[in-house]
Design a protein around this motif. Structure first.
Motif, PDB file in Angstrom:
ATOM      1  N   PRO A 117      81.726 -13.348  28.714  1.00 15.50           N
ATOM      2  CA  PRO A 117      80.679 -14.122  28.186  1.00 15.50           C
ATOM      3  C   PRO A 117      80.877 -15.303  27.133  1.00 15.50           C
ATOM      4  CG  PRO A 117      80.398 -12.018  27.340  1.00 15.50           C
ATOM      5  CD  PRO A 117      81.595 -11.908  28.176  1.00 15.50           C
ATOM      6  N   PRO A 118      79.802 -16.287  27.213  1.00 18.37           N
ATOM      7  CA  PRO A 118      80.294 -16.983  26.086  1.00 18.37           C
ATOM      8  C   PRO A 118      79.834 -16.570  24.775  1.00 18.37           C
ATOM      9  CG  PRO A 118      78.202 -17.640  27.226  1.00 18.37           C
ATOM     10  CD  PRO A 118      79.033 -16.527  28.051  1.00 18.37           C
ATOM     11  N   LEU A 119      80.944 -16.893  24.000  1.00 15.56           N
ATOM     12  CA  LEU A 119      80.866 -16.445  22.366  1.00 15.56           C
ATOM     13  C   LEU A 119      79.531 -16.960  21.929  1.00 15.56           C
ATOM     14  CD1 LEU A 119      84.485 -17.023  21.167  1.00 15.56           C
ATOM     15  CD2 LEU A 119      83.299 -14.896  21.741  1.00 15.56           C
ATOM     16  N   ALA A 120      78.871 -16.177  20.863  1.00 20.72           N
ATOM     17  CA  ALA A 120      77.706 -16.587  20.350  1.00 20.72           C
ATOM     18  C   ALA A 120      78.197 -17.913  19.507  1.00 20.72           C
ATOM     19  CB  ALA A 120      77.225 -15.636  19.093  1.00 20.72           C
ATOM     20  N   ASP A 121      76.956 -18.902  19.468  1.00 20.50           N
ATOM     21  CA  ASP A 121      77.035 -20.332  18.614  1.00 20.50           C
ATOM     22  C   ASP A 121      76.245 -20.385  17.741  1.00 20.50           C
ATOM     23  OD1 ASP A 121      75.095 -21.131  20.216  1.00 20.50           O
ATOM     24  OD2 ASP A 121      76.347 -21.799  22.052  1.00 20.50           O
ATOM     25  N   VAL A 122      76.104 -21.347  17.130  1.00 19.66           N
ATOM     26  CA  VAL A 122      75.287 -21.552  15.968  1.00 19.66           C
ATOM     27  C   VAL A 122      73.818 -21.824  16.513  1.00 19.66           C
ATOM     28  CG1 VAL A 122      76.879 -22.365  14.333  1.00 19.66           C
ATOM     29  CG2 VAL A 122      75.759 -23.956  16.032  1.00 19.66           C
ATOM     30  N   GLU A 123      73.693 -22.550  17.786  1.00 19.32           N
ATOM     31  CA  GLU A 123      72.263 -22.663  18.291  1.00 19.32           C
ATOM     32  C   GLU A 123      71.665 -21.364  18.707  1.00 19.32           C
ATOM     33  OE1 GLU A 123      75.035 -24.391  19.428  1.00 19.32           O
ATOM     34  OE2 GLU A 123      74.626 -26.435  18.766  1.00 19.32           O
ATOM     35  N   ILE A 124      72.532 -20.293  19.116  1.00 18.76           N
ATOM     36  CA  ILE A 124      71.913 -18.911  19.462  1.00 18.76           C
ATOM     37  C   ILE A 124      71.481 -18.262  18.126  1.00 18.76           C
ATOM     38  CG2 ILE A 124      72.408 -16.549  20.498  1.00 18.76           C
ATOM     39  CD1 ILE A 124      74.383 -18.106  22.455  1.00 18.76           C
ATOM     40  N   ASN A 125      72.423 -18.457  17.129  1.00 19.42           N
ATOM     41  CA  ASN A 125      72.028 -17.935  15.762  1.00 19.42           C
ATOM     42  C   ASN A 125      70.667 -18.375  15.418  1.00 19.42           C
ATOM     43  OD1 ASN A 125      75.245 -17.191  13.938  1.00 19.42           O
ATOM     44  ND2 ASN A 125      74.229 -16.358  15.895  1.00 19.42           N
ATOM     45  N   VAL A 126      70.370 -19.862  15.445  1.00 24.36           N
ATOM     46  CA  VAL A 126      69.149 -20.286  15.322  1.00 24.36           C
ATOM     47  C   VAL A 126      68.054 -19.593  15.908  1.00 24.36           C
ATOM     48  CG1 VAL A 126      67.811 -22.279  15.151  1.00 24.36           C
ATOM     49  CG2 VAL A 126      70.064 -22.303  14.160  1.00 24.36           C
ATOM     50  N   TYR A 127      68.156 -19.533  17.368  1.00 22.95           N
ATOM     51  CA  TYR A 127      67.096 -18.894  17.947  1.00 22.95           C
ATOM     52  C   TYR A 127      66.750 -17.461  17.553  1.00 22.95           C
ATOM     53  CZ  TYR A 127      64.734 -17.028  22.243  1.00 22.95           C
ATOM     54  OH  TYR A 127      63.628 -16.400  22.833  1.00 22.95           O
ATOM     55  N   CYS A 128      67.993 -16.766  17.475  1.00 26.53           N
ATOM     56  CA  CYS A 128      67.650 -15.566  16.923  1.00 26.53           C
ATOM     57  C   CYS A 128      67.209 -15.250  15.704  1.00 26.53           C
ATOM     58  CB  CYS A 128      69.208 -14.819  16.940  1.00 26.53           C
ATOM     59  SG  CYS A 128      70.016 -14.379  18.474  1.00 26.53           S
ATOM     60  N   PHE A 129      67.539 -16.334  14.915  1.00 20.79           N
ATOM     61  CA  PHE A 129      66.723 -16.290  13.428  1.00 20.79           C
ATOM     62  C   PHE A 129      65.079 -16.438  13.438  1.00 20.79           C
ATOM     63  CE2 PHE A 129      65.490 -18.588   9.560  1.00 20.79           C
ATOM     64  CZ  PHE A 129      65.613 -17.700   8.607  1.00 20.79           C
ATOM     65  N   GLY A 130      64.767 -17.483  14.464  1.00 22.97           N
ATOM     66  CA  GLY A 130      63.384 -17.534  14.651  1.00 22.97           C
ATOM     67  C   GLY A 130      62.690 -16.158  15.058  1.00 22.97           C
ATOM     68  N   ILE A 131      63.422 -15.429  16.202  1.00 24.20           N
ATOM     69  CA  ILE A 131      62.971 -14.400  16.412  1.00 24.20           C
ATOM     70  C   ILE A 131      62.702 -13.239  15.485  1.00 24.20           C
ATOM     71  CG2 ILE A 131      63.270 -12.269  18.040  1.00 24.20           C
ATOM     72  CD1 ILE A 131      62.346 -14.583  19.661  1.00 24.20           C
ATOM     73  N   LEU A 132      63.869 -13.246  14.641  1.00 24.14           N
ATOM     74  CA  LEU A 132      63.907 -12.233  13.305  1.00 24.14           C
ATOM     75  C   LEU A 132      62.689 -12.519  12.509  1.00 24.14           C
ATOM     76  CD1 LEU A 132      65.598 -10.142  12.158  1.00 24.14           C
ATOM     77  CD2 LEU A 132      66.984 -11.819  11.027  1.00 24.14           C
ATOM     78  N   LEU A 133      62.520 -13.910  12.319  1.00 25.43           N
ATOM     79  CA  LEU A 133      61.494 -14.154  11.490  1.00 25.43           C
ATOM     80  C   LEU A 133      60.096 -13.878  11.757  1.00 25.43           C
ATOM     81  CD1 LEU A 133      61.865 -18.243  10.527  1.00 25.43           C
ATOM     82  CD2 LEU A 133      62.104 -15.982   9.151  1.00 25.43           C
ATOM     83  N   LEU A 134      59.800 -13.751  13.366  1.00 24.93           N
ATOM     84  CA  LEU A 134      58.369 -13.171  13.771  1.00 24.93           C
ATOM     85  C   LEU A 134      58.550 -11.755  13.749  1.00 24.93           C
ATOM     86  CD1 LEU A 134      56.043 -13.667  15.460  1.00 24.93           C
ATOM     87  CD2 LEU A 134      57.256 -13.664  17.484  1.00 24.93           C
ATOM     88  N   GLU A 135      59.665 -11.161  14.002  1.00 24.79           N
ATOM     89  CA  GLU A 135      59.712  -9.522  13.731  1.00 24.79           C
ATOM     90  C   GLU A 135      59.271  -9.313  12.215  1.00 24.79           C
ATOM     91  OE1 GLU A 135      62.849  -5.732  14.161  1.00 24.79           O
ATOM     92  OE2 GLU A 135      63.481  -7.984  14.542  1.00 24.79           O
ATOM     93  N   ILE A 136      59.870 -10.126  11.237  1.00 24.42           N
ATOM     94  CA  ILE A 136      59.590  -9.700   9.671  1.00 24.42           C
ATOM     95  C   ILE A 136      58.052  -9.795   9.460  1.00 24.42           C
ATOM     96  CG2 ILE A 136      60.062 -10.426   7.236  1.00 24.42           C
ATOM     97  CD1 ILE A 136      62.993 -11.291   8.515  1.00 24.42           C
ATOM     98  N   ILE A 137      57.507 -11.079   9.772  1.00 22.96           N
ATOM     99  CA  ILE A 137      56.140 -11.269   9.622  1.00 22.96           C
ATOM    100  C   ILE A 137      54.979 -10.059  10.320  1.00 22.96           C
ATOM    101  CG2 ILE A 137      56.392 -13.542   8.740  1.00 22.96           C
ATOM    102  CD1 ILE A 137      55.039 -14.570  11.272  1.00 22.96           C
ATOM    103  N   SER A 138      55.626  -9.938  11.556  1.00 18.53           N
ATOM    104  CA  SER A 138      54.323  -9.151  12.482  1.00 18.53           C
ATOM    105  C   SER A 138      54.536  -7.717  12.443  1.00 18.53           C
ATOM    106  CB  SER A 138      54.529  -9.753  14.019  1.00 18.53           C
ATOM    107  OG  SER A 138      55.798  -9.350  14.489  1.00 18.53           O
ATOM    108  N   GLY A 139      56.016  -7.439  12.053  1.00 18.80           N
ATOM    109  CA  GLY A 139      56.141  -5.700  12.160  1.00 18.80           C
ATOM    110  C   GLY A 139      56.394  -5.375  13.785  1.00 18.80           C
TER     111      GLY A 139
END
Length: 250
Positions: A123-145
């Motif tokens: 599978p394609p290796l993780a790239d910076v664009e995927i990291n940015v997407y995951c960071f957005g999901i992580l932000l939502l997890e942090i504020i919403s619990g």
């Protein structure tokens, strides 16, 4: 790969063990006494994180990802960015761990007629664009619990695409419903900015997503935590790491 990342908010690789008889492979990382971000967000027995602690964690992660994406050449993308891989040390500073550069079952092989190994396409290796997407999901997890996946709500990605969730991200009057109920208070200006960044990070077209440098710059304008303030306090177990390194050197 790990040796290239030298940042205070990245879990330090102290050493490794390689034995053949008996066969043993082990990596040794610095100790994180306060567990993972996932545990503090989702395990009832763990201490709840207040709003200021969550903002500190967000900035810690952002600065580290900015370093990995923009200060290293070539850039290094995290292979599996999520709350399980965010460790909290003595002063609850966040440190990113990445020990899954080769995902399980990602490489399968079969034997051809001439007995050569033919590897299936990785599978394609993780790239910076995927990291940015995951960071957005992580932000939502942090504020919403909310969990990134649960049987009740399904996948957080699906929740985001739901019209009700979209309303929460856009309507300031409804945004309170997104907030983790364990939070006793929060700052509206910081929450508004985080919701805006979440929307930008999860754009379906990777080319429309911001860079981590852009994200960090926007966050710092409202969440006034500098890179120096994000540096973790020296661990009380620093002498253990020093002893290991001293033995290694001799």
């Amino acid at each position: 790969m790990l040796s290239r990342v030298n940042h205070k908010n990245f879990v330090n690789l102290i050493g490794y063990c390689e034995e053949d008889e008996p066969f043993n492979r082990m990596m040794v990382f610095e100790y994180a006494p306060n567990g993972t971000l996932f545990q503090h967000l989702h395990v009832k027995e763990m201490e709840d994180l207040d709003w200021s602690a969550r903002m500190r964690i967000i900035m810690d992660i952002a600065y580290c990802l900015q370093y990995m994406h923009h200060d290293l050449n070539p850039p290094v993308a995290h292979s599996n960015l999520n709350s399980h891989n965010i460790f909290l040390i003595d002063d609850y500073a966040a440190t990113i761990a990445d020990i899954s550069f080769l995902p399980q079952d990602s490489s399968k092989s079969k034997s051809s007629g001439n007995n050569e190994l033919v590897h299936s396409t990785l599978p394609p290796l993780a790239d910076v664009e995927i990291n940015v997407y995951c960071f957005g999901i992580l932000l939502l997890e942090i504020i919403s619990g909310k969990l990134q996946y649960s049987e009740e709500q399904g996948c957080m990605h699906g929740w985001l695409t739901n019209l009700q969730a979209a309303k929460y991200l856009n309507d300031k009057r409804s945004i309170n419903y997104m907030i983790d109920p364990t939070l006793k208070s929060f700052k509206n200006n910081e929450l508004d900015l985080i919701c805006e960044i979440i929307q930008e990070c999860i754009q379906p077209d990777p080319r429309q997503r911001p860079t981590m440098k852009d994200i960090t710059s926007k966050l710092r304008e409202v969440i006034a935590i500098s890179p120096d303030q994000a540096i973790p306090r020296l661990s009380l177990l620093w002498w253990v790491e020093l002893e290991i390194l001293s033995i290694e050197a001799t």
